[in-house]
Design a protein around this motif. Structure first.
Motif, PDB file in Angstrom:
ATOM      1  N   UNK A  34       0.859  -1.180   0.000  1.00  0.00           N
ATOM      2  CA  UNK A  34       0.000   0.000   0.000  1.00  0.00           C
ATOM      3  C   UNK A  34       0.897   1.233   0.000  1.00  0.00           C
ATOM      4  N   UNK A  35       0.693   2.139  -0.952  1.00  0.00           N
ATOM      5  CA  UNK A  35       1.560   3.318  -1.006  1.00  0.00           C
ATOM      6  C   UNK A  35       1.317   4.250   0.180  1.00  0.00           C
ATOM      7  N   UNK A  36       2.356   4.982   0.533  1.00  0.00           N
ATOM      8  CA  UNK A  36       2.181   5.999   1.568  1.00  0.00           C
ATOM      9  C   UNK A  36       1.486   7.181   0.917  1.00  0.00           C
ATOM     10  N   UNK A  37       0.285   7.420   1.365  1.00  0.00           N
ATOM     11  CA  UNK A  37      -0.544   8.499   0.817  1.00  0.00           C
ATOM     12  C   UNK A  37      -1.589   8.836   1.872  1.00  0.00           C
ATOM     13  N   UNK A  38      -2.475   9.763   1.563  1.00  0.00           N
ATOM     14  CA  UNK A  38      -3.521  10.048   2.538  1.00  0.00           C
ATOM     15  C   UNK A  38      -4.517   8.890   2.540  1.00  0.00           C
ATOM     16  N   UNK A  39      -5.351   8.844   3.557  1.00  0.00           N
ATOM     17  CA  UNK A  39      -6.259   7.712   3.751  1.00  0.00           C
ATOM     18  C   UNK A  39      -7.142   7.485   2.540  1.00  0.00           C
ATOM     19  N   UNK A  40      -7.662   8.540   1.949  1.00  0.00           N
ATOM     20  CA  UNK A  40      -8.548   8.394   0.802  1.00  0.00           C
ATOM     21  C   UNK A  40      -7.847   7.711  -0.369  1.00  0.00           C
ATOM     22  N   UNK A  41      -6.612   8.106  -0.661  1.00  0.00           N
ATOM     23  CA  UNK A  41      -5.861   7.489  -1.750  1.00  0.00           C
ATOM     24  C   UNK A  41      -5.544   6.022  -1.442  1.00  0.00           C
ATOM     25  N   UNK A  42      -5.197   5.744  -0.189  1.00  0.00           N
ATOM     26  CA  UNK A  42      -4.907   4.359   0.205  1.00  0.00           C
ATOM     27  C   UNK A  42      -6.163   3.498   0.081  1.00  0.00           C
ATOM     28  N   UNK A  43      -7.299   4.049   0.490  1.00  0.00           N
ATOM     29  CA  UNK A  43      -8.574   3.337   0.403  1.00  0.00           C
ATOM     30  C   UNK A  43      -8.925   3.024  -1.054  1.00  0.00           C
ATOM     31  N   UNK A  44      -8.808   3.999  -1.919  1.00  0.00           N
ATOM     32  CA  UNK A  44      -9.104   3.788  -3.343  1.00  0.00           C
ATOM     33  C   UNK A  44      -8.162   2.749  -3.955  1.00  0.00           C
ATOM     34  N   UNK A  45      -6.896   2.789  -3.566  1.00  0.00           N
ATOM     35  CA  UNK A  45      -5.922   1.809  -4.036  1.00  0.00           C
ATOM     36  C   UNK A  45      -6.365   0.400  -3.643  1.00  0.00           C
ATOM     37  N   UNK A  46      -6.735   0.217  -2.382  1.00  0.00           N
ATOM     38  CA  UNK A  46      -7.163  -1.105  -1.889  1.00  0.00           C
ATOM     39  C   UNK A  46      -8.447  -1.568  -2.572  1.00  0.00           C
ATOM     40  N   UNK A  47      -9.391  -0.666  -2.771  1.00  0.00           N
ATOM     41  CA  UNK A  47     -10.631  -1.035  -3.444  1.00  0.00           C
ATOM     42  C   UNK A  47     -10.359  -1.516  -4.871  1.00  0.00           C
ATOM     43  N   UNK A  48      -9.472  -0.838  -5.585  1.00  0.00           N
ATOM     44  CA  UNK A  48      -9.142  -1.259  -6.963  1.00  0.00           C
ATOM     45  C   UNK A  48      -8.528  -2.656  -6.953  1.00  0.00           C
ATOM     46  N   UNK A  49      -7.649  -2.933  -6.006  1.00  0.00           N
ATOM     47  CA  UNK A  49      -7.017  -4.258  -5.927  1.00  0.00           C
ATOM     48  C   UNK A  49      -8.046  -5.332  -5.598  1.00  0.00           C
ATOM     49  N   UNK A  50      -8.955  -5.025  -4.679  1.00  0.00           N
ATOM     50  CA  UNK A  50      -9.986  -6.005  -4.308  1.00  0.00           C
ATOM     51  C   UNK A  50     -10.945  -6.285  -5.444  1.00  0.00           C
ATOM     52  N   UNK A  51     -11.266  -5.270  -6.230  1.00  0.00           N
ATOM     53  CA  UNK A  51     -12.178  -5.456  -7.358  1.00  0.00           C
ATOM     54  C   UNK A  51     -11.650  -6.497  -8.339  1.00  0.00           C
ATOM     55  N   UNK A  52     -10.336  -6.649  -8.391  1.00  0.00           N
ATOM     56  CA  UNK A  52      -9.735  -7.645  -9.269  1.00  0.00           C
ATOM     57  C   UNK A  52      -9.982  -9.072  -8.753  1.00  0.00           C
ATOM     58  N   UNK A  53     -10.248  -9.213  -7.448  1.00  0.00           N
ATOM     59  CA  UNK A  53     -10.473 -10.539  -6.841  1.00  0.00           C
ATOM     60  C   UNK A  53     -11.934 -10.905  -6.715  1.00  0.00           C
ATOM     61  N   UNK A  54     -12.764  -9.895  -6.521  1.00  0.00           N
ATOM     62  CA  UNK A  54     -14.196 -10.142  -6.229  1.00  0.00           C
ATOM     63  C   UNK A  54     -14.947 -10.500  -7.506  1.00  0.00           C
TER      64      UNK A  54
END
Length: 191
Positions: A171-191
């Motif tokens: 997870x990149x060091x960024x503000x919470x919103x950017x980190x959250x969006x990053x994680x959501x994009x990664x999860x969308x690839x699995x779901x």
């Protein structure tokens, strides 16, 4: 699906896991969050033995017993949550527990060997994905592992070595919103 959050203390794992759970629930997923187990197990040990803080417990003869209990509780809570939800977010992983056990070991090799055997038998844990949170530059104290801040670089390095490299996303060091969006994009690839 089991998603773990791993990394050194004060890297934003809990904040990110909570935000991701909330966002996934808004999208209609049945989500369970396994909160950091060590705090609950510490409270039990604190009540039983009177430890004032985690550092005092780690310097005691009860350290390995504590780590065994944290590992068992982590596995039990993850399994229980997997029976109730389609997505389980786990604040910390069994690999974090392994790091702390080895790092705070006082050269009691016999007990460490017992722990590793237990880890192997219980640790057939397979995370579908692990979000590895890098230490944040604004390392603020959380009142629980404050003294661990001196070891953040070591924690970061060793925990990275333990986790399954194929399923780890940094997870990149960024503000919470950017980190959250990053994680959501990664999860969308699995779901």
């Amino acid at each position: 699906m089991l998603i773990g959050f791993s990394g050194a203390c004060n890297s934003g794992k809990t904040t990110l896991a909570n935000a991701l759970a909330e966002e996934l629930r808004k999208k209609g997923y049945k989500v369970e969050l396994v909160r950091e187990v060590v705090r609950d197990v510490f409270k039990e040990f604190q009540n039983k033995y009177g430890f004032k803080d985690l550092k005092e417990l780690r310097e005691s003869q009860h350290h390995f017993q504590f780590q065994f209990e944290v590992l068992k509780a982590q596995i039990e809570r993850e399994n229980s949550a997997l029976n109730r939800a389609e997505i389980v977010l786990s604040d910390r992983t069994i690999y974090d527990n392994l790091f702390y056990t080895i790092f705070w070991n006082s050269m009691d090799w016999k007990t460490l060997k017992e722990y590793v055997s237990l880890f192997k038998s219980l640790g057939e844990r397979r995370y579908d994905l692990i979000f590895f949170c890098k230490p944040l530059s604004n390392n603020s104290k959380d009142g629980f592992r404050d003294y661990d801040l001196n070891y953040v670089e070591l924690q970061d390095l060793v925990i990275r070595l333990f986790v399954d490299r194929e399923k780890v996303v940094e997870v990149p060091e960024a503000d919470l919103n950017e980190r959250l969006l990053f994680c959501l994009r990664k999860l969308e690839q699995l779901i």
